[in-house]
Write a protein that holds these residues in place. Structure first.
Motif, short mmCIF file in Angstrom:
data_model
loop_
_atom_site.label_atom_id
_atom_site.label_comp_id
_atom_site.label_asym_id
_atom_site.label_seq_id
_atom_site.Cartn_x
_atom_site.Cartn_y
_atom_site.Cartn_z
N UNK A 34 47.68 -19.30 106.86
CA UNK A 34 49.08 -19.47 107.24
C UNK A 34 49.72 -18.17 107.69
N UNK A 35 49.24 -17.03 107.18
CA UNK A 35 49.81 -15.75 107.57
C UNK A 35 49.54 -15.43 109.02
N UNK A 36 48.41 -15.89 109.55
CA UNK A 36 48.08 -15.62 110.95
C UNK A 36 49.07 -16.28 111.89
N UNK A 37 49.66 -17.39 111.45
CA UNK A 37 50.61 -18.11 112.30
C UNK A 37 51.91 -17.33 112.47
N UNK A 38 52.23 -16.46 111.51
CA UNK A 38 53.48 -15.71 111.57
C UNK A 38 53.43 -14.59 112.60
N UNK A 39 52.27 -14.02 112.80
CA UNK A 39 52.13 -12.92 113.74
C UNK A 39 51.76 -13.46 115.12
N UNK A 40 52.42 -12.97 116.15
CA UNK A 40 52.05 -13.45 117.49
C UNK A 40 50.66 -12.94 117.87
N UNK A 41 49.89 -13.80 118.43
CA UNK A 41 48.53 -13.43 118.83
C UNK A 41 48.58 -12.75 120.18
N UNK A 42 47.75 -11.72 120.34
CA UNK A 42 47.67 -11.04 121.61
C UNK A 42 46.70 -11.82 122.50
N UNK A 43 47.14 -12.13 123.67
CA UNK A 43 46.28 -12.87 124.59
C UNK A 43 45.08 -12.01 124.96
N UNK A 44 43.98 -12.66 125.26
CA UNK A 44 42.77 -11.93 125.62
C UNK A 44 42.99 -11.04 126.82
N UNK A 45 43.78 -11.51 127.79
CA UNK A 45 44.06 -10.70 128.98
C UNK A 45 44.83 -9.45 128.62
N UNK A 46 45.83 -9.58 127.73
CA UNK A 46 46.61 -8.42 127.31
C UNK A 46 45.74 -7.42 126.56
N UNK A 47 44.89 -7.92 125.69
CA UNK A 47 44.03 -7.06 124.90
C UNK A 47 43.05 -6.30 125.80
N UNK A 48 42.43 -7.00 126.74
CA UNK A 48 41.48 -6.34 127.63
C UNK A 48 42.20 -5.36 128.55
N UNK A 49 43.43 -5.67 128.96
CA UNK A 49 44.20 -4.74 129.79
C UNK A 49 44.54 -3.48 129.00
N UNK A 50 44.86 -3.66 127.70
CA UNK A 50 45.18 -2.51 126.87
C UNK A 50 43.94 -1.64 126.67
N UNK A 51 42.79 -2.25 126.41
CA UNK A 51 41.55 -1.49 126.26
C UNK A 51 41.19 -0.76 127.54
N UNK A 52 41.38 -1.43 128.67
CA UNK A 52 41.10 -0.80 129.96
C UNK A 52 42.00 0.39 130.20
N UNK A 54 43.48 2.25 127.90
CA UNK A 54 43.10 3.32 126.98
C UNK A 54 41.86 4.06 127.47
N UNK A 55 40.87 3.34 127.94
CA UNK A 55 39.65 4.01 128.42
C UNK A 55 39.93 4.78 129.70
N UNK A 56 40.80 4.25 130.56
CA UNK A 56 41.16 4.97 131.78
C UNK A 56 41.94 6.25 131.43
N UNK A 57 42.80 6.18 130.43
CA UNK A 57 43.56 7.36 130.01
C UNK A 57 42.62 8.43 129.46
N UNK A 58 41.63 8.01 128.68
CA UNK A 58 40.66 8.97 128.15
C UNK A 58 39.86 9.60 129.29
N UNK A 59 39.45 8.80 130.27
CA UNK A 59 38.71 9.33 131.40
C UNK A 59 39.56 10.33 132.20
N UNK A 60 40.84 9.99 132.41
CA UNK A 60 41.73 10.89 133.14
C UNK A 60 41.92 12.21 132.40
N UNK A 61 42.06 12.15 131.07
CA UNK A 61 42.21 13.36 130.28
C UNK A 61 40.95 14.20 130.35
N UNK A 62 39.79 13.56 130.34
CA UNK A 62 38.52 14.30 130.43
C UNK A 62 38.40 15.01 131.77
N UNK A 63 38.77 14.32 132.85
CA UNK A 63 38.73 14.94 134.17
C UNK A 63 39.69 16.12 134.24
N UNK A 64 40.88 15.94 133.68
CA UNK A 64 41.88 17.00 133.67
C UNK A 64 41.38 18.21 132.89
#
Length: 170
Positions: A34-52, A54-64
């Protein structure tokens, strides 16, 4: 299929597990998740966009960082290691506002202050290079950097102070 008995009531056949919706609880069972119902679930598209992102930010920092000069890299490492003392920042905020503030507020203000100090130092380094000076930054470099910062961004702070406080005054 519904069946009408002799009393006139409709009786339904029992529902099997395959026919039951996945999120409905069976009669007599408590819903364990029941506790899971209280928290909004992150859509798979949102989650994958966030991971993408974050990885792009890390790559940009490495290049810099790969393109930093030795002096820039040393300054960047010193910047990453530095932090304003949270208790001191909290005390200054409380003295300024005249009320208690929470630790997370002090952390946020300390983070923004660190960014502000970094911008002023970078502008002071540019002023120092433009003047052809060497060695450590002088108060004059910092004053000029602050003047340039104010010219670029307008007044520092959203509200006008009651008494105008001047920073880096001789």
């Amino acid at each position: 299929m519904p069946v009408i008995d002799t009393t006139g009531l409709i009786s339904l056949p029992p529902v099997t597990a395959a026919q039951q919706p996945p999120n409905s609880a069976r009669p007599g069972e408590e819903e364990a998740d029941g506790d899971d119902e209280l928290l909004p679930a992150m859509a798979d598209d949102d989650y994958s966009a966030q991971l993408s992102f974050q990885s792009q930010s890390k790559d940009n920092l490495k290049v810099l960082m790969d393109n930093f000069s030795v002096a820039q890299y040393d300054r960047f490492e010193a910047y990453r290691r530095s932090a304003l003392p949270k208790q001191s920042v909290r005390k200054v905020i409380q003295q300024t506002l005249g009320q208690q503030v929470s630790q997370p507020v002090a952390q946020i203000v300390a983070g923004f202050s660190k960014v502000f100090v970094g911008e002023i130092v970078e502008k002071a380094r540019a002023v120092q290079a433009r003047r052809g000076d060497t060695g450590p930054l002088s108060p004059d470099h910092l004053r000029e950097a602050y003047r340039i910062y104010q010219k670029e961004t307008g007044r520092v702070g959203a509200a006008r102070p009651l008494r105008a406080k001047k920073l880096f005054v001789r």
